[in-house]
Design a protein around this motif. Structure first.
Motif, mmCIF file in Angstrom:
data_model
loop_
_atom_site.group_PDB
_atom_site.id
_atom_site.type_symbol
_atom_site.label_atom_id
_atom_site.label_comp_id
_atom_site.label_asym_id
_atom_site.label_seq_id
_atom_site.Cartn_x
_atom_site.Cartn_y
_atom_site.Cartn_z
ATOM 1 N N LEU A 1 -53.131 -53.207 16.535
ATOM 2 C CA LEU A 1 -53.660 -54.261 17.402
ATOM 3 C C LEU A 1 -54.037 -53.694 18.759
ATOM 4 C CD1 LEU A 1 -54.182 -57.227 18.245
ATOM 5 C CD2 LEU A 1 -51.731 -57.376 18.810
ATOM 6 N N PHE A 2 -53.178 -52.842 19.284
ATOM 7 C CA PHE A 2 -53.443 -52.218 20.585
ATOM 8 C C PHE A 2 -54.750 -51.421 20.552
ATOM 9 C CE2 PHE A 2 -52.882 -48.011 22.677
ATOM 10 C CZ PHE A 2 -53.133 -48.422 23.980
ATOM 11 N N VAL A 3 -54.943 -50.608 19.525
ATOM 12 C CA VAL A 3 -56.148 -49.776 19.440
ATOM 13 C C VAL A 3 -57.386 -50.629 19.197
ATOM 14 C CG1 VAL A 3 -57.300 -47.955 18.112
ATOM 15 C CG2 VAL A 3 -54.858 -47.756 18.658
ATOM 16 N N ALA A 4 -57.233 -51.675 18.366
ATOM 17 C CA ALA A 4 -58.385 -52.499 17.986
ATOM 18 C C ALA A 4 -58.703 -53.592 19.001
ATOM 19 C CB ALA A 4 -58.133 -53.139 16.625
ATOM 20 N N ALA A 5 -57.871 -53.724 20.044
ATOM 21 C CA ALA A 5 -58.060 -54.820 20.993
ATOM 22 C C ALA A 5 -59.396 -54.745 21.707
ATOM 23 C CB ALA A 5 -56.917 -54.831 22.010
ATOM 24 N N ASP A 6 -59.888 -53.532 21.920
ATOM 25 C CA ASP A 6 -61.188 -53.347 22.575
ATOM 26 C C ASP A 6 -61.999 -52.375 21.723
ATOM 27 O OD1 ASP A 6 -63.364 -52.953 24.188
ATOM 28 O OD2 ASP A 6 -62.213 -52.654 26.029
ATOM 29 N N PRO A 7 -62.676 -52.872 20.697
ATOM 30 C CA PRO A 7 -63.412 -51.976 19.794
ATOM 31 C C PRO A 7 -64.520 -51.212 20.497
ATOM 32 C CG PRO A 7 -63.910 -54.288 19.323
ATOM 33 C CD PRO A 7 -62.754 -54.281 20.263
ATOM 34 N N GLY A 8 -65.078 -51.791 21.555
ATOM 35 C CA GLY A 8 -66.104 -51.077 22.305
ATOM 36 C C GLY A 8 -65.562 -49.818 22.942
ATOM 37 N N LEU A 9 -64.341 -49.877 23.462
ATOM 38 C CA LEU A 9 -63.705 -48.697 24.055
ATOM 39 C C LEU A 9 -63.479 -47.631 22.993
ATOM 40 C CD1 LEU A 9 -62.297 -47.209 26.392
ATOM 41 C CD2 LEU A 9 -60.195 -48.472 25.797
ATOM 42 N N LEU A 10 -62.994 -48.046 21.823
ATOM 43 C CA LEU A 10 -62.756 -47.087 20.743
ATOM 44 C C LEU A 10 -64.042 -46.372 20.357
ATOM 45 C CD1 LEU A 10 -60.950 -45.844 18.567
ATOM 46 C CD2 LEU A 10 -61.371 -47.876 17.151
ATOM 47 N N ARG A 11 -65.113 -47.125 20.184
ATOM 48 C CA ARG A 11 -66.398 -46.512 19.822
ATOM 49 C C ARG A 11 -66.897 -45.593 20.932
ATOM 50 N NH1 ARG A 11 -67.390 -51.880 17.978
ATOM 51 N NH2 ARG A 11 -68.546 -52.311 19.910
ATOM 52 N N PHE A 12 -66.709 -45.996 22.165
ATOM 53 C CA PHE A 12 -67.173 -45.209 23.304
ATOM 54 C C PHE A 12 -66.465 -43.861 23.371
ATOM 55 C CE2 PHE A 12 -66.664 -44.047 27.827
ATOM 56 C CZ PHE A 12 -67.996 -43.885 28.177
ATOM 57 N N VAL A 13 -65.137 -43.860 23.242
ATOM 58 C CA VAL A 13 -64.380 -42.611 23.330
ATOM 59 C C VAL A 13 -64.713 -41.703 22.149
ATOM 60 C CG1 VAL A 13 -62.078 -41.588 23.457
ATOM 61 C CG2 VAL A 13 -62.547 -43.749 24.631
ATOM 62 N N LEU A 14 -64.816 -42.281 20.956
ATOM 63 C CA LEU A 14 -65.189 -41.480 19.791
ATOM 64 C C LEU A 14 -66.561 -40.835 19.974
ATOM 65 C CD1 LEU A 14 -63.985 -43.752 16.843
ATOM 66 C CD2 LEU A 14 -63.266 -41.381 17.259
ATOM 67 N N ARG A 15 -67.483 -41.596 20.495
ATOM 68 C CA ARG A 15 -68.841 -41.081 20.688
ATOM 69 C C ARG A 15 -68.883 -39.980 21.746
ATOM 70 N NH1 ARG A 15 -70.910 -45.604 21.456
ATOM 71 N NH2 ARG A 15 -71.092 -45.642 23.719
ATOM 72 N N GLN A 16 -68.101 -40.145 22.789
ATOM 73 C CA GLN A 16 -68.137 -39.187 23.890
ATOM 74 C C GLN A 16 -67.359 -37.906 23.595
ATOM 75 O OE1 GLN A 16 -69.840 -39.308 26.795
ATOM 76 N NE2 GLN A 16 -70.754 -41.280 26.254
ATOM 77 N N ARG A 17 -66.177 -38.034 22.940
ATOM 78 C CA ARG A 17 -65.280 -36.880 22.831
ATOM 79 C C ARG A 17 -64.801 -36.564 21.430
ATOM 80 N NH1 ARG A 17 -63.381 -35.073 27.919
ATOM 81 N NH2 ARG A 17 -62.445 -33.439 26.657
ATOM 82 N N GLY A 18 -65.086 -37.381 20.421
ATOM 83 C CA GLY A 18 -64.677 -37.075 19.064
ATOM 84 C C GLY A 18 -63.280 -37.567 18.732
#
Length: 333
Positions: free
Chosen positions: A269-286
């Motif tokens: 729940l903590f990780v999925a609370a802001d899916p935009g943040l998750l996608r952003f970090v993955l896109r920027q740093r892997g």
């Protein structure tokens, strides 16, 4: 004729970054009228570095905090517009010009503030990378008309302070947020990604957590003082709740291993609370850095929750803990 612009830089022990900050201010493509550095009782080489530039230096004999330093700079300045720059920030060369363009195009706007670049002022490692990724993302998420002022790099009309008053000097954090709330619906405020500064952020986990705990103690008092809808928030309520529930449910797994699914669900729940943040970090740093990012983020969110709880209790017990407006409202008439 272009309006006059006074730059105000509050600083306390900023010898690491002040030279880069001032160099960036003087490198603005749109010229500034004056630059005022307010040294808030530094004990390092801050004053010597300021003397390398044609700025005006004001010195306080005791540390009073950024709100008081900014107020002193306002009183000493003469510009029609005031550009506030934190001493650990270096605005890009077009920052002032882009902010001026927004004020010219939107006459009802009185304040324009910007975002952190992903590239740090000085690269100090993975903790700083975490901070800049998160700081860049949540500012970018709120770009547009807002009700909150953030003064890392901020251009504001001088007349605002004559109307709503200066910064609340009782606050050592969130003083810019509180000022924006007083501006309310009377003045337009714009957060833009065309005004960018490179920032030297926290690079040690312990120092970061201590700062977050201290600053988050003012979340409840400042929120109570808000006169309108909530402004910019760096963290989502669901993320904070998920972070808090991870350690609270962990004892269940220690009691019965089959219940490990509950704290794991809270972590999800903590990780999925802001899916935009998750996608952003993955896109920027892997994925590798993303795992590190969320491990640090969990600790930071837990610290924010703890600080908010402590601050809320302090506010209940001491009416003078928090913005002056709250204390005044509580005072007997």
């Amino acid at each position: 004729m272009s309006p006059t612009v006074s730059v105000i830089i509050p600083v306390h022990n900023g010898s690491k970054t002040l030279r880069a900050c001032l160099a960036a201010v003087y490198a603005q493509r749109h010229p500034v009228t004056e630059v005022i550095v307010v040294d808030d009782a530094s004990t390092d080489d801050t004053r010597r570095i300021a003397a390398e530039f044609p700025c005006r230096l004001l010195v306080t004999d005791r540390n009073t905090g950024p709100a008081a330093a900014r107020n002193r700079g306002i009183r000493a300045s003469g510009g029609e517009l005031l550009l506030f720059v934190d001493s650990d920030c270096a605005p890009e060369p077009d920052a002032l010009g882009n902010a001026l363009a927004i004020l010219a195009a939107q006459p009802d706007v009185a304040c324009v503030h910007g975002i952190y670049a992903l590239r740090p002022l000085f690269d100090d490692g993975p903790i700083e990378a975490y901070r800049l990724l998160h700081g860049h993302y949540w500012r970018l998420r709120h770009v547009g008309r807002v009700r909150t002022t953030l003064f890392a790099v901020c251009l504001i009309r001088r007349s605002v302070f004559a109307d709503v008053g200066g910064f609340d000097e009782r606050l050592r954090a969130s003083e810019d947020v509180e000022l924006g709330d007083r501006m309310g619906d009377r003045y337009g405020i714009v957060l833009t990604d065309t005004v960018v500064c490179r920032h030297d952020d926290d690079d040690h986990l312990g120092r970061l957590l201590r700062k977050q705990f201290s600053r988050s103690q003012l979340l409840v008092p400042v929120a109570r003082a808000e006169r309108g809808p909530a402004g910019i928030r760096a963290n989502t309520p669901a993320g904070l709740l998920g972070a808090a529930l991870v350690p609270l449910t962990l004892p269940l797994a220690l009691h019965t291993s089959g219940l490990l699914a509950i704290p794991l669900a809270m972590l999800a729940l903590f990780v999925a609370a802001d899916p935009g943040l998750l996608r952003f970090v993955l896109r920027q740093r892997g994925p590798g850095f993303t795992a590190f990012f969320y491990a640090v983020h969990l600790l930071v969110q837990l610290t924010v929750v703890a600080g908010a709880v402590v601050g809320g209790l302090r506010h209940l017990l001491d009416r003078n803990f928090g913005p002056a407006g709250v204390a005044a409202a509580k005072s007997p008439r």
